[in-house]
Design a protein around this motif. Structure first.
Motif, PDB file in Angstrom:
ATOM      1  N   ARG A 198      22.791  45.160  48.558  1.00 24.70           N
ATOM      2  CA  ARG A 198      23.047  43.788  48.123  1.00 24.70           C
ATOM      3  C   ARG A 198      24.353  43.641  47.348  1.00 24.70           C
ATOM      4  N   TYR A 199      24.811  44.704  46.714  1.00 26.42           N
ATOM      5  CA  TYR A 199      26.018  44.644  45.899  1.00 26.42           C
ATOM      6  C   TYR A 199      26.922  45.830  46.210  1.00 26.42           C
ATOM      7  N   ILE A 200      28.220  45.620  45.989  1.00 23.81           N
ATOM      8  CA  ILE A 200      29.198  46.686  46.144  1.00 23.81           C
ATOM      9  C   ILE A 200      29.822  46.949  44.774  1.00 23.81           C
ATOM     10  N   VAL A 201      29.736  48.199  44.325  1.00 21.23           N
ATOM     11  CA  VAL A 201      30.203  48.593  42.995  1.00 21.23           C
ATOM     12  C   VAL A 201      31.504  49.388  43.133  1.00 21.23           C
ATOM     13  N   PHE A 202      32.473  49.055  42.289  1.00 18.01           N
ATOM     14  CA  PHE A 202      33.765  49.738  42.279  1.00 18.01           C
ATOM     15  C   PHE A 202      33.847  50.575  41.005  1.00 18.01           C
ATOM     16  N   HIS A 203      33.828  51.881  41.165  1.00 19.22           N
ATOM     17  CA  HIS A 203      33.950  52.808  40.045  1.00 19.22           C
ATOM     18  C   HIS A 203      35.425  53.202  39.916  1.00 19.22           C
ATOM     19  N   CYS A 204      35.949  53.134  38.699  1.00 17.45           N
ATOM     20  CA  CYS A 204      37.390  53.288  38.487  1.00 17.45           C
ATOM     21  C   CYS A 204      37.709  54.509  37.624  1.00 17.45           C
ATOM     22  N   PHE A 205      38.970  54.919  37.666  1.00 19.60           N
ATOM     23  CA  PHE A 205      39.420  56.053  36.861  1.00 19.60           C
ATOM     24  C   PHE A 205      39.652  55.680  35.405  1.00 19.60           C
ATOM     25  N   ASP A 206      39.935  54.422  35.120  1.00 19.20           N
ATOM     26  CA  ASP A 206      40.463  54.072  33.804  1.00 19.20           C
ATOM     27  C   ASP A 206      39.380  53.709  32.797  1.00 19.20           C
ATOM     28  N   ALA A 207      39.679  54.011  31.546  1.00 24.76           N
ATOM     29  CA  ALA A 207      38.925  53.522  30.399  1.00 24.76           C
ATOM     30  C   ALA A 207      39.887  52.662  29.589  1.00 24.76           C
ATOM     31  N   LEU A 208      39.445  51.485  29.192  1.00 26.08           N
ATOM     32  CA  LEU A 208      40.354  50.585  28.497  1.00 26.08           C
ATOM     33  C   LEU A 208      40.788  51.115  27.138  1.00 26.08           C
ATOM     34  N   THR A 209      40.078  52.122  26.629  1.00 21.06           N
ATOM     35  CA  THR A 209      40.498  52.774  25.393  1.00 21.06           C
ATOM     36  C   THR A 209      41.686  53.705  25.623  1.00 21.06           C
TER      37      THR A 209
ATOM     38  N   ALA B 129      39.341  44.963  40.203  1.00 16.40           N
ATOM     39  CA  ALA B 129      39.308  46.330  39.681  1.00 16.40           C
ATOM     40  C   ALA B 129      40.510  47.152  40.151  1.00 16.40           C
ATOM     41  N   LYS B 130      41.111  47.900  39.216  1.00 16.39           N
ATOM     42  CA  LYS B 130      42.240  48.777  39.506  1.00 16.39           C
ATOM     43  C   LYS B 130      41.777  50.231  39.498  1.00 16.39           C
ATOM     44  N   TYR B 131      42.643  51.129  39.990  1.00 17.07           N
ATOM     45  CA  TYR B 131      42.417  52.577  39.939  1.00 17.07           C
ATOM     46  C   TYR B 131      41.063  52.973  40.543  1.00 17.07           C
ATOM     47  N   ILE B 132      40.754  52.453  41.708  1.00 13.70           N
ATOM     48  CA  ILE B 132      39.431  52.685  42.305  1.00 13.70           C
ATOM     49  C   ILE B 132      39.306  54.125  42.779  1.00 13.70           C
ATOM     50  N   ARG B 133      38.211  54.757  42.396  1.00 13.20           N
ATOM     51  CA  ARG B 133      37.950  56.129  42.841  1.00 13.20           C
ATOM     52  C   ARG B 133      36.743  56.225  43.761  1.00 13.20           C
ATOM     53  N   ARG B 134      35.804  55.280  43.636  1.00 10.99           N
ATOM     54  CA  ARG B 134      34.570  55.361  44.430  1.00 10.99           C
ATOM     55  C   ARG B 134      34.018  53.962  44.628  1.00 10.99           C
ATOM     56  N   ILE B 135      33.470  53.717  45.813  1.00 12.98           N
ATOM     57  CA  ILE B 135      32.798  52.463  46.122  1.00 12.98           C
ATOM     58  C   ILE B 135      31.362  52.787  46.498  1.00 12.98           C
TER      59      ILE B 135
ATOM     60  N   VAL C 102      51.622  52.399  39.338  1.00 10.08           N
ATOM     61  CA  VAL C 102      50.554  52.763  38.397  1.00 10.08           C
ATOM     62  C   VAL C 102      50.155  51.603  37.493  1.00 10.08           C
ATOM     63  N   PRO C 103      51.071  50.865  36.873  1.00 11.10           N
ATOM     64  CA  PRO C 103      50.632  49.783  35.982  1.00 11.10           C
ATOM     65  C   PRO C 103      49.750  48.739  36.652  1.00 11.10           C
TER      66      PRO C 103
ATOM     67  N   LYS D 263      52.298  40.478  35.487  1.00  7.32           N
ATOM     68  CA  LYS D 263      51.861  41.159  34.267  1.00  7.32           C
ATOM     69  C   LYS D 263      50.799  42.218  34.568  1.00  7.32           C
ATOM     70  N   PRO D 264      51.048  43.485  34.229  1.00  7.92           N
ATOM     71  CA  PRO D 264      50.054  44.541  34.456  1.00  7.92           C
ATOM     72  C   PRO D 264      49.124  44.697  33.255  1.00  7.92           C
ATOM     73  N   ASN D 265      48.211  43.750  33.096  1.00  5.44           N
ATOM     74  CA  ASN D 265      47.380  43.781  31.890  1.00  5.44           C
ATOM     75  C   ASN D 265      46.214  44.751  32.043  1.00  5.44           C
ATOM     76  N   GLY D 266      45.438  44.890  30.953  1.00  5.27           N
ATOM     77  CA  GLY D 266      44.355  45.874  30.950  1.00  5.27           C
ATOM     78  C   GLY D 266      44.934  47.279  30.877  1.00  5.27           C
ATOM     79  N   SER D 267      44.271  48.210  31.545  1.00  3.07           N
ATOM     80  CA  SER D 267      44.810  49.570  31.611  1.00  3.07           C
ATOM     81  C   SER D 267      46.111  49.560  32.400  1.00  3.07           C
ATOM     82  N   ILE D 268      47.074  50.331  31.942  1.00  2.64           N
ATOM     83  CA  ILE D 268      48.336  50.407  32.671  1.00  2.64           C
ATOM     84  C   ILE D 268      48.746  51.845  32.992  1.00  2.64           C
TER      85      ILE D 268
END
Length: 261
Positions: free
Chosen positions: A162-173, A227-233, A208-209, A77-82
């Motif tokens: 201390r932490y690794i942040v995943f910035h993504c392309f998608d907005a759930l809206t 996290a999907k659609y990763i653009r930056r770490i 993509v989904p 199931k490709p839930n969330g942003s697709i």
């Protein structure tokens, strides 16, 4: 000087729990002094206690279960942003992701900018694992990608990271205006052998989904951490450096930041 590690005794575990309980009390008092609700403070404190307890009982490199090809789910199931609507993502998708670059920066010695071809040149790992969604469904899929540890070692984490942040392309809206998805994990999970950036799923290029061109698989946590659609770490030293107050799109909205299973 070297020493020998000794197994933890029941007394030391009780002492640890006592100290943890005292820490909860201190955090609750501090929260009240800042105007934070007691229930919110207790929730955050309980989450931290859960994470520390799990880390205390489970070896850092303990593996999540892996499965046989015959057990792969017929539908994942490709839930969330697709299908993200952001213009920068749409442009990359229309070009077959030929111009995609993964940025790795923040508290690193050598920032990286990597194409999908660059990522495929690194040593790959393939694993068949179960995805556990907080909604109650599960699915088994095969993932191939590069270990996150490989890239972080290449970039050279600074001591304060201390932490690794995943910035993504998608907005759930599914619009340009909505806040973009992001997630974060600590270094224990970032360096875990099953934590990969997947570019293939079930033997084919990731669609993509399900997060193309690149998604996170952190197999010892629930689905919303993947996290999907990763653009930056980005490597950071605190939650203050993140887009939201609790280190993730859903944690910022009440979910637990640590979703260990």
């Amino acid at each position: 000087m070297t020493g020998t590690a000794h197994p933890q005794t029941p007394l030391s575990r009780r002492s640890w729990l006592a100290r943890a309980g005292a820490a909860v009390g201190v955090m609750t008092l501090a929260a009240c002094q800042r105007g934070q609700t007691i229930s919110e403070s207790l929730r955050v404190s309980a989450e931290a206690l859960t994470r520390r307890s799990q880390r205390l009982l489970i070896p850092r490199e303990a593996l999540a279960p892996e499965y046989q090809p015959s057990q792969i789910s017929p539908f994942f199931k490709p839930n969330g942003s697709i299908d993200p609507a952001a213009s920068d993502y749409v442009a990359l998708k229309d070009g077959g992701f030929a111009d995609y670059r993964l940025m790795i920066d923040g508290l690193v010695e050598q920032p990286l900018s990597l194409s999908l071809a660059d990522l495929r040149e690194r040593p790959a790992r393939t694993q068949i694992t179960k995805h556990d969604c907080v909604e109650g469904w599960t699915a088994i899929g095969q993932w191939t990608g590069v270990r996150l540890e490989t890239l972080l070692e290449e970039a050279g984490l600074m001591p304060e990271a201390r932490y690794i942040v995943f910035h993504c392309f998608d907005a759930l809206t599914q619009t340009e205006e909505g806040p973009r998805y992001y997630e974060s994990i600590d270094l224990v999970d970032a360096m875990h052998p099953q934590t990969i950036l997947a570019y293939d799923m079930n033997g084919q290029t990731l669609g993509v989904p399900n997060g193309a061109p690149l998604r996170l698989r952190v197999e010892r946590q629930l689905g919303y951490k993947q996290a999907k659609y990763i653009r930056r770490i980005e490597a950071v030293d605190s939650f203050e450096a993140m887009p939201g107050p609790r280190g993730g799109y859903w944690p910022d909205r009440g979910y637990e930041w640590y979703a260990g299973i």
